[in-house]
Design an enzyme around this catalytic site. Structure first.
Site, PDB file in Angstrom:
ATOM      1  N   ARG A   1       0.881  -1.176   0.000  1.00 55.77           N
ATOM      2  CA  ARG A   1       0.000   0.000   0.000  1.00 55.77           C
ATOM      3  C   ARG A   1       0.918   1.225   0.000  1.00 55.77           C
ATOM      4  NH1 ARG A   1      -5.291   1.689   1.902  1.00 55.77           N
ATOM      5  NH2 ARG A   1      -5.193   3.664   3.045  1.00 55.77           N
TER       6      ARG A   1
ATOM      7  N   HIS B   1      -6.888   0.960  -7.130  1.00 60.98           N
ATOM      8  CA  HIS B   1      -7.308   0.348  -5.866  1.00 60.98           C
ATOM      9  C   HIS B   1      -8.162  -0.890  -6.178  1.00 60.98           C
ATOM     10  CE1 HIS B   1      -7.958  -0.099  -1.737  1.00 60.98           C
ATOM     11  NE2 HIS B   1      -8.599   1.015  -1.425  1.00 60.98           N
TER      12      HIS B   1
ATOM     13  N   GLN C   1     -10.400  -2.809  -3.419  1.00 62.15           N
ATOM     14  CA  GLN C   1     -11.620  -2.121  -3.009  1.00 62.15           C
ATOM     15  C   GLN C   1     -12.756  -2.401  -3.986  1.00 62.15           C
ATOM     16  OE1 GLN C   1     -12.435   0.046  -0.235  1.00 62.15           O
ATOM     17  NE2 GLN C   1     -14.412  -0.514  -1.130  1.00 62.15           N
TER      18      GLN C   1
ATOM     19  N   ASP D   1     -16.210   8.978  -2.959  1.00 62.82           N
ATOM     20  CA  ASP D   1     -14.970   8.815  -2.208  1.00 62.82           C
ATOM     21  C   ASP D   1     -14.565  10.209  -1.745  1.00 62.82           C
ATOM     22  OD1 ASP D   1     -12.639   7.794  -1.122  1.00 62.82           O
ATOM     23  OD2 ASP D   1     -11.601   7.569  -3.037  1.00 62.82           O
TER      24      ASP D   1
ATOM     25  N   CYS E   1     -16.152   4.104  -0.160  1.00 61.17           N
ATOM     26  CA  CYS E   1     -15.081   3.158   0.195  1.00 61.17           C
ATOM     27  C   CYS E   1     -14.436   3.470   1.544  1.00 61.17           C
ATOM     28  CB  CYS E   1     -14.026   3.109  -0.907  1.00 61.17           C
ATOM     29  SG  CYS E   1     -13.223   4.685  -1.233  1.00 61.17           S
TER      30      CYS E   1
ATOM     31  N   ARG F   1     -14.242  -6.313   2.051  1.00 59.91           N
ATOM     32  CA  ARG F   1     -12.806  -6.263   1.782  1.00 59.91           C
ATOM     33  C   ARG F   1     -12.148  -7.561   2.263  1.00 59.91           C
ATOM     34  NH1 ARG F   1     -10.219  -1.311   1.485  1.00 59.91           N
ATOM     35  NH2 ARG F   1      -8.352  -2.569   1.184  1.00 59.91           N
TER      36      ARG F   1
END
Length: 306
Positions: free
Chosen positions: A102, A129, A132, A221, A261, A289
């Site tokens: 990450r 991502h 996600q 987001d 998210c 997730r």
């Protein structure tokens, strides 16, 4: 060597099969059944960004499947500074069965995968991502019965989450409607690539009401992602008309799902009334997730050891 750096790394069939596996693994968790599909596997998790959902879901998921993980931060080593990314990839490949990262620069993850001899998973970069969006896809399937041809209205900045929705539209038929300002549109090359796949309808709207008209899903987001907080005021000025609120929700389908998210800036890109309302499935996304990422690790492990 197979990796998951973006959703384009996998075929339509592979993504569909992996979502089915995720659903199966989730049913197992609900029944308190934990198949040790990653028994004796070790994973290195590299974090250059703070994390709640990503770190906890990956660590718990690996443990549920019988594996073990270790977390590495910039306090342990500086990727590409103290030693080259190539050397880090080669060394870690001798110790672990998978490298999960990450970080900020997507190019660093691509280089890590280029030299790794074990699967690499992009837990998040500024460009993509994928984990996600797999969790989001699983959530839509659970609530609507199918993913294909869902009308998804994404509202806000053209960021890594937007890019990943566009990548999904290149693999799964969707009606993807992106509501954003002219200054915050997503990567045009990525959009053109997805359109050329010929599976999905992908449109950009500069009026929020047009983007969400009849939508099955309203998604947003944060407007300024981690590492871009200096642009907060600018983004708020550009995107203030794209907030998901009760008034905007009226333009969508009556049973539309509301998705985010997380983490959210409540009262900015989405109001409390909607985020906590009856149409919100945001906590389901967060839970998924765990299940989507377990399926990714199992599939990569099967490919690597077949």
């Amino acid at each position: 060597m197979r990796h998951l750096l973006t959703l384009l790394d996998w075929t339509s069939e592979e993504l569909t099969n992996n979502l089915a596996l995720a659903a199966e693994l989730k049913r197992g968790v609900r029944a308190r059944e934990f198949p040790t599909l990653l028994s004796n596997r070790q994973y290195g998790l590299i974090f250059h960004k703070n994390s709640l959902r990503t770190r906890v879901s990956f660590e718990v998921g690996i443990r549920q499947l019988g594996g073990e993980s270790m977390v590495l931060t910039e306090q342990d080593f500086k990727l590409g500074e103290r030693e080259s990314i190539a050397d880090v990839a080669r060394v870690l490949s001798r110790y672990v069965d998978g490298i999960l990262i990450r970080t900020f620069r997507h190019q660093a993850v691509e280089e890590l995968a280029r030299y790794a001899q074990v699967p690499v998973v992009n837990m998040l970069t500024d460009f993509s991502h994928p984990c996600q969006i797999l969790a989001d896809a699983l959530t839509i399937m659970e609530h609507r019965g199918q993913l294909e041809h869902t009308k998804v209205a994404y509202l806000g900045d053209g960021n890594n989450v937007t890019n990943s929705w566009i990548n999904l539209a290149a693999r799964i038929p969707l009606d993807l409607r992106i509501g954003t300002s002219p200054q915050t549109e997503p990567d045009p090359q990525l959009m053109e690539q997805a359109r050329q796949a010929g599976l999905s309808r992908i449109e950009v709207f500069h009026r929020a009401e047009e983007a969400v008209e009849g939508a099955d899903v309203l998604y947003t987001d944060v407007w300024a992602s981690m590492g871009e907080k200096d642009k907060t005021d600018e983004r708020r000025a550009l995107l203030r008309d794209f907030q998901i609120n009760a008034n905007l929700l009226r333009y969508a389908a009556s049973d539309a799902l509301v998705m985010h998210c997380l983490p959210a800036e409540r009262g900015v890109e989405i109001t409390d009334e909607v985020l906590d309302g009856p149409q919100s499935v945001i906590l389901d996304q967060a839970e998924n997730r765990l299940h989507a990422q377990k399926a990714v690790l199992v599939q990569l492990d099967r490919w690597h050891n077949s």
